[in-house]
Design a protein around this motif. Structure first.
Motif, short mmCIF file in Angstrom:
data_model
loop_
_atom_site.label_atom_id
_atom_site.label_comp_id
_atom_site.label_asym_id
_atom_site.label_seq_id
_atom_site.Cartn_x
_atom_site.Cartn_y
_atom_site.Cartn_z
N UNK A 128 38.17 52.67 44.80
CA UNK A 128 37.93 54.04 44.35
C UNK A 128 36.61 54.57 44.89
N UNK A 129 35.60 53.70 44.92
CA UNK A 129 34.28 54.10 45.43
C UNK A 129 34.31 54.26 46.95
N UNK A 130 35.03 53.35 47.63
CA UNK A 130 35.09 53.38 49.10
C UNK A 130 35.75 54.64 49.65
N UNK B 271 30.93 59.38 52.70
CA UNK B 271 29.74 58.52 52.83
C UNK B 271 28.53 58.99 52.01
N UNK B 272 28.14 60.26 52.15
CA UNK B 272 26.95 60.77 51.46
C UNK B 272 27.15 60.69 49.94
N UNK B 273 28.34 61.07 49.51
CA UNK B 273 28.65 61.06 48.08
C UNK B 273 28.65 59.64 47.53
N UNK C 104 27.13 66.40 43.66
CA UNK C 104 27.80 65.29 44.35
C UNK C 104 28.31 64.25 43.36
N UNK C 105 27.52 63.98 42.31
CA UNK C 105 27.92 63.01 41.28
C UNK C 105 29.14 63.52 40.52
N UNK C 106 29.13 64.79 40.21
CA UNK C 106 30.25 65.39 39.48
C UNK C 106 31.55 65.26 40.28
N UNK C 107 31.45 65.54 41.59
CA UNK C 107 32.62 65.43 42.47
C UNK C 107 33.06 63.97 42.61
#
Length: 198
Positions: free
Chosen positions: A128-130, A134-136, A167-170
């Motif tokens: 899910x993280x991958x 990249x920036x996010x 970015x965190x919210x997205x």
């Protein structure tokens, strides 16, 4: 009309009149299917059992709203789906419930099954993280893995705090969508419970 549908229709009419025997028969007829359906979404026996009880309580309390001409099975599964999603929504929005759900899920786990599930969950969580841009992903990992504040991240990356928040919210929204899409509602609940997805 099939014999089963005719029987169901008669039982629904009797249920609407407050017949407890008809209610018990319908409960016994649909219990296993409702439980299996709920379990398939929640991956947790305790939660699935609670959903089943709530589904049939709901049916009994609102029996006067039933329509014997419509499919009782479809009605039951619609309620099951709605109550399951309501549970997920409540967990996501209530700190107290998150703690209760997390505690309940911990009590219900078999240690061996839990260790296997944990390894699977870690792999899914990493996927899910991958899938984040990249920036996010960098911002998300700085926040969650390094436990850095938004202010610290903004200074480190030389970007505004509002950009970090955005970015965190997205990232959180994308991870939730990924977990929901891949059918890992139990993992989603677990991550919400641990406040990892806040």
């Amino acid at each position: 009309m099939s014999e089963t549908k005719a029987i169901n229709e008669v039982l629904v009419i009797e249920l609407m009149e407050g017949n407890e025997k008809a209610f018990s028969k319908l409960f016994n007829m649909f219990y296993n299917d409702v439980y299996a359906y709920s379990l398939s979404m929640l991956k947790n026996e305790v939660f699935a059992e609670e959903i089943v009880q709530e589904v049939f309580l709901n049916i009994w309390l609102h029996r006067d709203r039933l329509n014997p001409d419509l499919s009782f099975k479809s009605y039951v599964f619609t309620i099951t789906r709605n109550l399951t999603f309501n549970l997920i929504s409540k967990v996501a929005n209530s700190h107290k419930l998150k703690e209760e759900v997390f505690y309940t899920s911990q009590k219900s786990y078999n240690p061996i099954e839990d260790s296997l599930a944990e390894a699977d969950y870690d792999a899914i969580k990493n996927k899910a993280i991958e899938q984040l841009p990249p920036k996010r992903r960098v911002i998300f990992e700085m926040s969650r893995n390094k436990e850095m504040s938004y202010e610290e991240i903004s200074k480190e990356l030389n970007i505004s705090v509002s950009t970090v928040k955005g970015q965190m919210s997205k990232a959180l929204a994308e991870i939730r969508t990924f977990l929901e899409t891949h059918g890992n509602v139990a993992l989603l609940i677990s991550l919400l419970s641990s406040r990892w997805l806040e």
